[in-house]
Design a protein around this motif. Structure first.
Motif, mmCIF file in Angstrom:
data_model
loop_
_atom_site.group_PDB
_atom_site.id
_atom_site.type_symbol
_atom_site.label_atom_id
_atom_site.label_comp_id
_atom_site.label_asym_id
_atom_site.label_seq_id
_atom_site.Cartn_x
_atom_site.Cartn_y
_atom_site.Cartn_z
ATOM 1 N N UNK A 111 4.662 -1.153 -12.027
ATOM 2 C CA UNK A 111 5.463 -2.214 -12.516
ATOM 3 C C UNK A 111 4.803 -3.456 -12.034
ATOM 4 N N UNK A 112 4.492 -3.513 -10.870
ATOM 5 C CA UNK A 112 3.862 -4.781 -10.267
ATOM 6 C C UNK A 112 2.325 -4.866 -10.335
ATOM 7 N N UNK A 113 1.600 -3.644 -10.948
ATOM 8 C CA UNK A 113 0.157 -3.585 -10.788
ATOM 9 C C UNK A 113 -0.283 -3.517 -9.401
ATOM 10 N N UNK A 114 0.163 -2.646 -8.581
ATOM 11 C CA UNK A 114 -0.275 -2.536 -7.255
ATOM 12 C C UNK A 114 -0.304 -1.077 -6.874
ATOM 13 N N UNK A 115 -1.088 -0.760 -5.661
ATOM 14 C CA UNK A 115 -0.897 0.569 -4.966
ATOM 15 C C UNK A 115 0.010 0.503 -4.072
ATOM 16 N N UNK A 116 0.849 1.375 -3.525
ATOM 17 C CA UNK A 116 1.842 1.438 -2.425
ATOM 18 C C UNK A 116 1.703 2.798 -1.780
ATOM 19 N N UNK A 117 0.991 2.668 -0.456
ATOM 20 C CA UNK A 117 0.697 3.719 0.439
ATOM 21 C C UNK A 117 1.871 3.994 1.484
ATOM 22 N N UNK A 118 2.328 5.283 1.706
ATOM 23 C CA UNK A 118 2.995 5.632 2.633
ATOM 24 C C UNK A 118 2.527 6.285 3.879
ATOM 25 N N UNK A 119 2.997 5.583 4.927
ATOM 26 C CA UNK A 119 2.507 6.094 6.443
ATOM 27 C C UNK A 119 4.013 6.466 7.105
ATOM 28 N N UNK A 120 4.350 7.512 6.644
ATOM 29 C CA UNK A 120 5.618 8.161 7.381
ATOM 30 C C UNK A 120 5.804 8.064 8.736
ATOM 31 N N UNK A 121 4.684 8.597 9.556
ATOM 32 C CA UNK A 121 4.729 8.538 10.963
ATOM 33 C C UNK A 121 4.904 7.199 11.378
ATOM 34 N N UNK A 122 4.505 6.142 10.803
ATOM 35 C CA UNK A 122 4.921 4.670 11.241
ATOM 36 C C UNK A 122 5.843 4.065 10.498
ATOM 37 N N UNK A 123 6.675 4.764 9.648
ATOM 38 C CA UNK A 123 7.639 4.234 8.662
ATOM 39 C C UNK A 123 7.269 3.123 8.325
ATOM 40 N N UNK A 124 6.105 3.139 7.494
ATOM 41 C CA UNK A 124 5.498 1.965 6.833
ATOM 42 C C UNK A 124 5.090 2.129 5.397
ATOM 43 N N UNK A 125 5.245 1.177 4.455
ATOM 44 C CA UNK A 125 4.732 1.043 3.147
ATOM 45 C C UNK A 125 3.740 0.016 3.345
ATOM 46 N N UNK A 126 2.581 0.355 2.746
ATOM 47 C CA UNK A 126 1.542 -0.702 2.615
ATOM 48 C C UNK A 126 1.417 -0.972 1.155
ATOM 49 N N UNK A 127 1.048 -2.420 0.832
ATOM 50 C CA UNK A 127 1.032 -2.797 -0.520
ATOM 51 C C UNK A 127 -0.211 -3.488 -0.689
ATOM 52 N N UNK A 128 -0.902 -3.100 -1.719
ATOM 53 C CA UNK A 128 -2.140 -3.723 -2.368
ATOM 54 C C UNK A 128 -2.239 -3.958 -3.607
#
Length: 991
Positions: A111-128
């Motif tokens: 929807x927002x034309x981005x890639x979203x990566x999940x780092x479950x060990x750090x409880x983190x979503x990274x947006x680019x």
């Protein structure tokens, strides 16, 4: 004919029951490691995660908003207008709550034309972002005065911000609150509060009046002026100044100064560069309940004072992003949130830049009240203060703070000088302060803040020594040397956030008649936990010293029982009471129940030591223009009180010449006086050839639902958010022509409290352009999606659109004029494609609201065949050779420097229908007045390139050219592929 729906897109989706999902806590950061959110709710369901669309979109500052009532997601992403209807249920999965829309991670990324990566060990979503950086990254870059790295998409658009405007005088707009009350032991009483804002002498004037029967009038007046737009200062980098009753914070000294005077600042935000515990103070409606959240966790509760201030003291900050939310709850069921961010570390000033703040004031007087400036009985105490910071390097900032006040008879200090140095380290920030008070007092402070294990743990270490140091605003003992050591650690374990802080103080008396050394110790722990809508926090404090030995505990709970019922509780305990006393100190329970959209009940129970209880209940009836309140209060000591109140806002409507009473917005807001007309001659000025527009509707604020432009084309839009660009949307469906569009389809207004901005907005009969892309490629070739399509006027790109998954593209709200539509050339070159035709000419005259364009045909470009064709083409050639793809052509085969090595096999260009068949283009490499020079250049360049190099003499000059091309597009393509060998100043020219 191209058939394409221009109405709201209906998704095939399935709404899931939120009660079936679990709430998890995750952090959100950008690809550059900027952490924008911490500990936000993320729904977990059957192994997938669902993100809150409104919450994250607002944090990324995207133009995207979901309306829970209409279940429509609307906005604009990368120039593409979105309007998605979630009422159809089949293919996608999502959740809808009263607060937000929750989308699957993959769907949200698309929807927002981005890639979203999940780092479950750090409880983190990274947006680019895929095609551009996010708006928040651009704003942060502007704040740092640096250039952000952007992608190919540099789309010019019609958005702009209307700057603020100050007037000699505007009628005041204000919030009025009146209460009549009767109690068991007094006569009929009253209480009133008035908060007004208006322009006086080209400044924003804020006047606050409040009085209770039998008490003196409490009054406050402040004049302010703010910068006119987000990117434009008043002068010399100044962001704002105030005079009258003012308050200024000295964050280096850790104190605030109040009085009558003048203050100024270049800073946009009130809270910057704080290290350690701070005080959060904000304006809010009187008597509202408040909760303070830090990075998503409840940490304190409170209540707004009668003069409209909410204050939270001793609020801990840590390295990184400190996101504070003050959630407010009114007795009418209103809810509001104030968000403040304090970023510590990673935001040093750019080299050579500086900021400043300061003021001059009388700390013993106010504009009115008993301490009025007209009261001669109270002596003055003039004081001056300035604080500035200067960027020495990208990681080092030097600061200076100076405070000076008149000599006083008290033991408070008359001066203070602070020299500071802030150094950015690896995942840490070091701050050093050297303090001096003139004659005797001096001190030194050191703070180290940082993070460990990828921000899993944050720490703060501090040390300070103060010798004969006095307070700036109160009487204090200066015959002592004080040494402090402090440390705090915070982090999160799954859904539990924790903080441990400790402090040790040693006080040495310089007077030998007193005990030489005294030590004080303190320790505090805070545990905060979230589960779904349930928020819990527990704070335990231990204090030990010669005159104190205490252990206290505070528990706070906040939860939403249903969509209409909220519950909050706060309890305090003394875990080490004196003999014979109870552990219980106090408790407060609050229940808010929205009985209907117009009726609300709020009931509070207060319990104190000694079995004292107090019950208060408000029943509120909300009308469109005002609110009525009936309240009752009683305690177990036979005391009671009943009250009847009314609250409303006052404003003046210029076009109707009448008072406008409304409760739908804050009086601390601006107003847009908008005049709308059809600009037939497109000169942006209303003249005899133009006509006014009535029945226009407007969006952006709830209170504008019933606002329409009148017979004179004017409308009065109130409630513009102060100091924040407010988006204005126009709906012309009920006018004489639904395709009427303003010259700026999307514009924002920047205003100040009490301000009125007048704007003449020209419209015209706009059209929507629809086109189609076709691919003449073999079945095995990849057909790219979301191609950038440019709309060009007078040689400038005015809009960029993107083709959809079905290769259809749309330009909406295009004004009359002559345009060209083309596919972005750099994109075609990167993919090894050409388009036929190269561009499409379009004339829009307002006669049609929908224009269907001819299709673009996309073909591959074969490198060797193009070179061969170009070498044999003579100046008289009128058409290009058409050929089939060769049987074998490896993309790994070496290719000369005239083109990139990554182009693949393609067919030759077909005749471009827009190219003059008699026109020949070439690349001009150089020019000289001497034929000998031109021939030398020709020999040199011919050895470099496989294409023919030739010379043409014209008048006194000779020119050296490379290649012969049948279109400007071909020549430009080859020129851009020359790479590093391209001569300086080379360009395409028609020969």
């Amino acid at each position: 004919m191209i058939l394409h729906s221009i109405c709201i897109t209906k998704l095939n989706a399935e709404a899931l029951n939120p009660s079936a999902a679990n709430y998890e806590l995750f952090d959100i950061e950008l690809s550059d490691r900027t952490r924008i959110l911490e500990s936000i709710d993320v729904l977990s369901y059957q192994g997938d995660f669902y993100l809150p669309v409104n919450f994250i979109s607002s944090s990324l500052e995207l133009n995207l908003n979901f309306n829970p009532e209409k279940t429509i997601l609307a906005g604009k992403i990368n120039g593409q207008v979105l309007a998605l209807d979630f009422k159809q249920l089949k293919q996608y999965h999502y959740f809808i709550t009263s607060e937000d829309l929750w989308l699957n991670v993959k769907d949200f990324a698309d929807l927002i034309d981005a890639s979203i990566q999940l780092d479950f060990s750090a409880l983190l979503f990274s947006f680019k972002a895929n095609t551009d950086v996010f708006p928040i990254q651009k704003r942060i870059a502007r704040a740092k005065r640096s250039v952000v790295s952007q992608s190919r998409n540099t789309e010019p658009n019609f958005e702009f911000v209307i700057p603020d405007k100050y007037r000699l005088y505007t009628p005041p707009k204000g919030a009025v609150r009146l209460n009549l009350n009767q109690s068991d032991n007094t006569d009929l009483g009253y209480q009133y509060n008035l908060h007004s804002y208006n322009d006086i002498l080209y400044h924003s004037a804020n006047i606050n009046l409040s009085q209770v029967k039998g008490d003196d009038l409490n009054a406050r007046m402040t004049f302010s002026r703010f910068k006119p737009s987000p990117n434009q200062s008043l002068f010399a980098g100044l962001s704002q100044y105030q005079f009258g009753d003012v308050t200024v914070n000295n964050n280096r000294a850790g104190v605030a100064y109040s009085g009558v005077g003048f203050t100024f600042s270049s800073l946009e935000r009130r809270y910057t560069n704080y290290y350690g515990a701070i005080t959060l103070e904000e304006f809010a409606p009187a008597n509202w309940q408040a909760e303070l959240y830090s990075n998503g966790y409840l940490i304190q509760t409170g209540q707004v004072s009668t003069d409209g201030l909410i204050k939270f003291e001793q609020v801990e900050t840590s390295y990184g992003v400190n996101r504070f939310e003050i959630k407010l709850y009114g007795e009418f069921g209103e809810e509001d949130t104030i968000v403040r961010e304090i970023i510590i570390g990673g935001n040093q000033l750019k080299v050579g830049s500086f900021n400043y703040t300061g003021g001059v004031f009388d700390t013993r007087h106010s504009m009115f009240n008993d301490s009025s400036i007209f009261n001669r009985e109270e002596s003055s105490n003039l004081a001056g203060y300035i604080q500035t910071e200067y960027g020495l390097s990208s990681s080092t900032t030097l600061g200076l703070s100076i405070f000076q006040q008149q000599a006083t008879a008290s033991a408070s200090a008359n001066a203070e000088y602070i020299l500071s140095l802030t150094q950015q380290l690896n995942n840490a920030l070091l701050d050093v302060n050297l303090k001096h008070q003139g004659e005797s007092g001096y001190g030194a402070e050191l703070d180290l803040l940082g993070s460990l294990f990828s921000n899993s743990i944050r720490y703060q270490l501090g040390a300070r020594r103060l010798s004969q140091y006095q307070s700036l605003n109160s009487i204090s003992n200066n015959d002592e040397i004080r040494t402090d050591f402090s440390a705090s650690f915070s982090g999160r374990f799954k859904k539990l956030a924790w903080l441990i802080s400790g402090n040790q103080s040693q006080v040495e008396q310089t007077d030998s008649s007193l005990n030489n050394m005294t030590r004080y110790d303190s320790l505090a722990t805070r545990l905060s936990w979230r589960y779904r809508r349930f928020n819990f926090t527990n704070v335990t404090r231990y204090r030990y010293g010669p005159d104190t030995n205490s252990v206290t505990d505070d528990i706070a709970i906040s939860t939403r029982l249903t969509d209409d019922i909220n519950f909050r509780a706060l309890a305090s305990f003394d875990l080490k009471p004196n003999a014979g006393q109870s552990h219980f100190d106090s408790a407060r329970l609050n229940l808010n129940w929205r009985i209907s959209p117009k009726l609300n009940n709020q009931t509070s129970l207060q319990a104190n030591k000694g079995d004292h209880y107090n019950l208060t209940s408000y029943l509120s009836w909300q009308r469109d223009d005002y609110n009525l309140t009936m309240s009752a209060q009683a305690d177990n000591q036979s005391h009671w009180q009943v009250a009847l109140g009314i609250s409303f806002n006052l404003d003046w409507d210029y076009h109707k010449d009448q008072i406008d009473i409304n409760y739908g917005y804050s009086p601390a807001s601006g107003t847009l006086d908008l005049f709308n007309f059809i600009d037939h001659n497109q000169n942006a000025i209303y003249d005899r050839s133009d006509e006014v527009i009535e029945n226009l509707k407007f969006g952006g604020k709830k209170q504008w639902i019933d606002k329409v432009s009148g017979e004179n084309g004017a409308v009065y839009l109130t409630g513009l958010t102060s100091q924040v660009p407010t988006q204005i949307y126009v709906n012309a469906h009920d006018t004489k022509a639904s395709n009427l569009t303003p010259i700026y389809a999307d514009f924002k207004v920047f205003s100040h409290p009490g301000g009125i901005i007048d704007l003449d907005l020209p419209y015209n009969y706009a059209a929507e352009l629809i086109g189609q892309l076709e691919f003449e490629l073999d079945d095995s070739s990849y057909k790219p999606q979301y191609l950038p399509i440019e709309l060009v006027r007078d040689g400038k790109v005015v809009k960029t659109s993107y083709s959809e998954f079905d290769h259809v593209f749309i330009f909406d709200k295009v004004w009359p004029g002559y345009y060209q539509v083309r596919i972005e050339q750099s994109f075609l070159h990167e993919k090894g494609l050409i388009s036929v035709p190269e561009f499409i000419d379009v004339k829009i005259d307002g006669s049609r609201d929908l224009v269907e364009l001819a299709s673009f045909s996309l073909q591959r470009l074969d490198v060797e065949q193009v070179e061969q064709a170009l070498e044999i083409v003579a100046p008289s050639t009128t058409e290009l050779i058409s050929a089939k793809p060769p049987a074998k052509h490896s993309v790994q085969q070496p290719i000369k420097r005239s083109v990139q090595n990554n182009l693949t096999e393609v067919t030759i260009l077909k005749q471009n229908e827009h190219v003059n068949s008699h026109a020949i283009y070439a690349i001009q490499l150089a020019a000289a007045q001497s034929n000998t020079s031109c021939e030398a250049i020709k020999r040199k360049e011919q050895a470099e390139f496989s294409l023919p190099v030739f010379v043409i003499r014209n008048h006194a000059w000779c020119r050296v050219y490379l290649g012969r091309f049948n279109s400007h597009q071909q020549a430009k393509l080859i020129l851009e592929q020359l790479g590093a060998k391209k001569p300086a100043g080379a360009y395409v020219k028609k020969i």
